[in-house]
Design a protein around this motif. Structure first.
Motif, mmCIF file in Angstrom:
data_model
loop_
_atom_site.group_PDB
_atom_site.id
_atom_site.type_symbol
_atom_site.label_atom_id
_atom_site.label_comp_id
_atom_site.label_asym_id
_atom_site.label_seq_id
_atom_site.Cartn_x
_atom_site.Cartn_y
_atom_site.Cartn_z
ATOM 1 N N ALA A 1 0.827 -1.207 0.000
ATOM 2 C CA ALA A 1 0.000 0.000 0.000
ATOM 3 C C ALA A 1 0.864 1.262 0.000
ATOM 4 C CB ALA A 1 -0.929 -0.009 1.209
ATOM 5 N N ILE A 2 1.975 1.233 0.739
ATOM 6 C CA ILE A 2 2.883 2.389 0.741
ATOM 7 C C ILE A 2 3.450 2.586 -0.664
ATOM 8 C CG2 ILE A 2 5.077 3.277 1.618
ATOM 9 C CD1 ILE A 2 4.446 1.801 4.264
ATOM 10 N N GLN A 3 3.895 1.502 -1.293
ATOM 11 C CA GLN A 3 4.424 1.627 -2.652
ATOM 12 C C GLN A 3 3.362 2.167 -3.602
ATOM 13 O OE1 GLN A 3 5.097 -1.864 -5.105
ATOM 14 N NE2 GLN A 3 7.022 -1.014 -5.888
ATOM 15 N N ALA A 4 2.141 1.654 -3.509
ATOM 16 C CA ALA A 4 1.074 2.116 -4.403
ATOM 17 C C ALA A 4 0.798 3.603 -4.215
ATOM 18 C CB ALA A 4 -0.190 1.295 -4.158
ATOM 19 N N SER A 5 0.822 4.077 -2.959
ATOM 20 C CA SER A 5 0.565 5.499 -2.717
ATOM 21 C C SER A 5 1.686 6.360 -3.272
ATOM 22 C CB SER A 5 0.384 5.758 -1.221
ATOM 23 O OG SER A 5 1.599 5.614 -0.513
ATOM 24 N N HIS A 6 2.922 5.884 -3.201
ATOM 25 C CA HIS A 6 4.045 6.646 -3.754
ATOM 26 C C HIS A 6 3.985 6.683 -5.277
ATOM 27 C CE1 HIS A 6 6.787 6.249 0.054
ATOM 28 N NE2 HIS A 6 5.655 6.873 0.281
ATOM 29 N N LEU A 7 3.666 5.562 -5.889
ATOM 30 C CA LEU A 7 3.586 5.534 -7.356
ATOM 31 C C LEU A 7 2.436 6.383 -7.866
ATOM 32 C CD1 LEU A 7 4.333 1.758 -8.055
ATOM 33 C CD2 LEU A 7 5.833 3.701 -8.511
ATOM 34 N N ALA A 8 1.413 6.572 -7.051
ATOM 35 C CA ALA A 8 0.265 7.387 -7.455
ATOM 36 C C ALA A 8 0.471 8.876 -7.181
ATOM 37 C CB ALA A 8 -0.982 6.902 -6.720
ATOM 38 N N ASN A 9 1.585 9.236 -6.548
ATOM 39 C CA ASN A 9 1.842 10.628 -6.173
ATOM 40 C C ASN A 9 2.430 11.378 -7.370
ATOM 41 O OD1 ASN A 9 2.895 13.051 -5.106
ATOM 42 N ND2 ASN A 9 3.195 12.119 -3.094
ATOM 43 N N THR A 10 1.576 12.041 -8.125
ATOM 44 C CA THR A 10 2.031 12.735 -9.333
ATOM 45 C C THR A 10 2.863 13.974 -9.006
ATOM 46 O OG1 THR A 10 -0.083 13.933 -9.398
ATOM 47 C CG2 THR A 10 0.074 11.915 -10.704
ATOM 48 N N LYS A 11 2.674 14.561 -7.817
ATOM 49 C CA LYS A 11 3.458 15.738 -7.446
ATOM 50 C C LYS A 11 4.927 15.380 -7.264
ATOM 51 C CE LYS A 11 3.906 19.346 -3.919
ATOM 52 N NZ LYS A 11 3.358 19.885 -2.635
ATOM 53 N N GLU A 12 5.193 14.310 -6.521
ATOM 54 C CA GLU A 12 6.579 13.889 -6.276
ATOM 55 C C GLU A 12 7.150 13.083 -7.437
ATOM 56 O OE1 GLU A 12 8.388 14.940 -3.928
ATOM 57 O OE2 GLU A 12 6.887 15.811 -2.577
ATOM 58 N N ASN A 13 6.275 12.464 -8.230
ATOM 59 C CA ASN A 13 6.703 11.676 -9.393
ATOM 60 C C ASN A 13 7.715 10.594 -9.003
ATOM 61 O OD1 ASN A 13 6.670 10.948 -12.139
ATOM 62 N ND2 ASN A 13 8.450 12.222 -12.586
ATOM 63 N N TYR A 14 7.404 9.864 -7.937
ATOM 64 C CA TYR A 14 8.291 8.790 -7.484
ATOM 65 C C TYR A 14 8.411 7.709 -8.558
ATOM 66 C CZ TYR A 14 7.767 10.595 -2.679
ATOM 67 O OH TYR A 14 7.782 11.366 -1.544
ATOM 68 N N SER A 15 9.597 7.136 -8.670
ATOM 69 C CA SER A 15 9.800 6.017 -9.579
ATOM 70 C C SER A 15 9.464 4.691 -8.924
ATOM 71 C CB SER A 15 11.250 5.981 -10.072
ATOM 72 O OG SER A 15 12.130 5.908 -8.972
ATOM 73 N N ASP A 16 9.389 4.678 -7.577
ATOM 74 C CA ASP A 16 9.154 3.445 -6.824
ATOM 75 C C ASP A 16 8.796 3.860 -5.403
ATOM 76 O OD1 ASP A 16 9.231 0.794 -5.794
ATOM 77 O OD2 ASP A 16 10.858 0.257 -7.132
ATOM 78 N N ILE A 17 8.639 2.900 -4.517
ATOM 79 C CA ILE A 17 8.535 3.228 -3.106
ATOM 80 C C ILE A 17 9.749 4.082 -2.735
ATOM 81 C CG2 ILE A 17 9.746 1.134 -2.336
ATOM 82 C CD1 ILE A 17 7.660 0.995 -0.035
ATOM 83 N N ALA A 18 9.542 5.101 -1.932
ATOM 84 C CA ALA A 18 10.602 6.085 -1.722
ATOM 85 C C ALA A 18 11.720 5.583 -0.827
ATOM 86 C CB ALA A 18 10.014 7.370 -1.132
ATOM 87 N N TYR A 19 11.430 4.626 0.073
ATOM 88 C CA TYR A 19 12.393 4.200 1.084
ATOM 89 C C TYR A 19 13.297 3.083 0.577
ATOM 90 C CZ TYR A 19 8.700 6.494 3.767
ATOM 91 O OH TYR A 19 7.763 7.384 4.213
ATOM 92 N N ASN A 20 14.476 2.994 1.151
ATOM 93 C CA ASN A 20 15.371 1.875 0.843
ATOM 94 C C ASN A 20 14.956 0.613 1.586
ATOM 95 O OD1 ASN A 20 17.272 4.547 0.845
ATOM 96 N ND2 ASN A 20 17.750 3.153 -0.836
ATOM 97 N N ALA A 21 14.308 0.788 2.740
ATOM 98 C CA ALA A 21 13.818 -0.343 3.514
ATOM 99 C C ALA A 21 12.695 0.142 4.423
ATOM 100 C CB ALA A 21 14.927 -0.983 4.339
ATOM 101 N N ILE A 22 11.824 -0.788 4.816
ATOM 102 C CA ILE A 22 10.727 -0.522 5.739
ATOM 103 C C ILE A 22 10.768 -1.590 6.816
ATOM 104 C CG2 ILE A 22 8.226 -0.203 5.980
ATOM 105 C CD1 ILE A 22 9.727 -0.237 2.537
ATOM 106 N N VAL A 23 10.579 -1.201 8.081
ATOM 107 C CA VAL A 23 10.673 -2.143 9.194
ATOM 108 C C VAL A 23 9.328 -2.197 9.918
ATOM 109 C CG1 VAL A 23 11.870 -2.738 11.326
ATOM 110 C CG2 VAL A 23 13.136 -1.670 9.443
ATOM 111 N N CYS A 24 8.781 -3.394 10.041
ATOM 112 C CA CYS A 24 7.474 -3.563 10.681
ATOM 113 C C CYS A 24 7.627 -3.690 12.193
ATOM 114 C CB CYS A 24 6.755 -4.773 10.090
ATOM 115 S SG CYS A 24 7.379 -6.372 10.655
ATOM 116 N N PRO A 25 6.530 -3.641 12.955
ATOM 117 C CA PRO A 25 6.630 -3.728 14.415
ATOM 118 C C PRO A 25 7.170 -5.059 14.916
ATOM 119 C CG PRO A 25 4.500 -2.828 13.754
ATOM 120 C CD PRO A 25 5.157 -3.337 12.513
ATOM 121 N N HIS A 26 7.204 -6.075 14.039
ATOM 122 C CA HIS A 26 7.672 -7.402 14.440
ATOM 123 C C HIS A 26 9.155 -7.597 14.121
ATOM 124 C CE1 HIS A 26 3.432 -7.297 13.160
ATOM 125 N NE2 HIS A 26 3.253 -7.815 14.357
#
Length: 265
Positions: A55-80
């Motif tokens: 979902a984070i990747q989808a929101s970044h790819l849909a962000n036309t203002k920032e024009n992201y090429s992919d999910i913006a982060y190099n890594a994501i860490v979950c609570p587990h």
């Protein structure tokens, strides 16, 4: 490290090729900055985490203002404590605020919000350290661990996570950052230094490295005086790293300089 590859979490392909980055000064820590449900941290809900990364990747790819090429982060860490591969190592982030900030540090995001789940779990803090150490080992990240707000006007990564960063980002149990090891390479003298047409042994050492990596535009030299031939040679190096347009203008930046590994003079 509990590592989850892009294929394992179901990443969509990048919209266009990501920019290669040889090394960084370190890593900046982020949070989502929106509501994250407290229930996500329950052990039985770890199965929801991959979908959240999608979902984070989808929101970044849909962000036309920032024009992201992919999910913006190099890594994501979950609570587990699982580390989800984002853009990955040796890829310029899109999360730190502008092009120069993105070149200077990688970006690692914790699944924490500005409401709901706002305090990191011990497993998450351990996972954040795992992500930092992975980027050091596999991506040439330097020793710095900072918050997104360091250098950019934002509340990210939130008060609880930023307090942890300010303490040195210790692992649960008290392990802090190792002391930096002395470098065998010439530190970046600053972008403005080159624009003052310096005359220095550093310029000669840089030119010799550019020749060694096959990026020479010299008819003679290199020598200690910064010249147009130095700038053209450096532009070739930037293009070899994958930089394009204004990012390959021949004026050294920290990330490309660190990747060149100019020996100390």
């Amino acid at each position: 490290m509990q590592f989850v590859t892009r294929a394992q979490w179901g990443a969509r392909p990048s919209r266009y090729p990501l920019t290669y980055i040889g090394s960084t000064r370190g890593v900046k820590i982020h949070y989502e900055g929106t509501a994250v449900p407290v229930s996500l941290a329950r052990p039985e809900n770890h199965g929801q985490c991959a979908a959240r990364v999608r979902a984070i990747q989808a929101s970044h790819l849909a962000n036309t203002k920032e024009n992201y090429s992919d999910i913006a982060y190099n890594a994501i860490v979950c609570p587990h404590g699982h580390v989800f591969e984002g853009r990955g190592a040796h890829k310029k982030t899109g999360a730190n605020g502008n092009s120069s900030l993105n070149s200077a540090h990688y970006a690692v995001c914790a699944m924490l919000g500005d409401s709901g789940l706002t305090t990191p779990t011990d497993a998450q803090l351990a996972g954040l350290r795992d992500a930092v150490e992975w980027l050091r080992k596999s991506g040439g990240a330097g020793d710095e661990i900072k918050g997104h707000r360091d250098g950019f006007a934002t509340a990210c990564p939130g008060p609880a996570l930023y307090a942890w960063v300010r303490k040195g980002a210790p692992r649960p149990g008290g392990t802090t950052q190792p002391k930096p090891k002395p470098s065998a390479y010439e530190p970046f003298p600053g972008a403005d230094w080159f624009k003052r047409n310096p005359r220095s042994p550093i310029v000669t050492a840089m030119g010799r490295r550019l020749v060694a990596v096959g990026c020479s535009a010299y008819r003679e030299g290199p020598g200690p005086q910064w010249t147009e031939a130095d700038r053209q040679s450096y532009a070739r190096w930037q293009r070899d790293l994958g930089y394009r347009g204004d990012d390959a203008d021949g004026w050294p930046g920290r990330a490309s300089w660190d990747a060149l590994k100019v020996p100390k003079v």
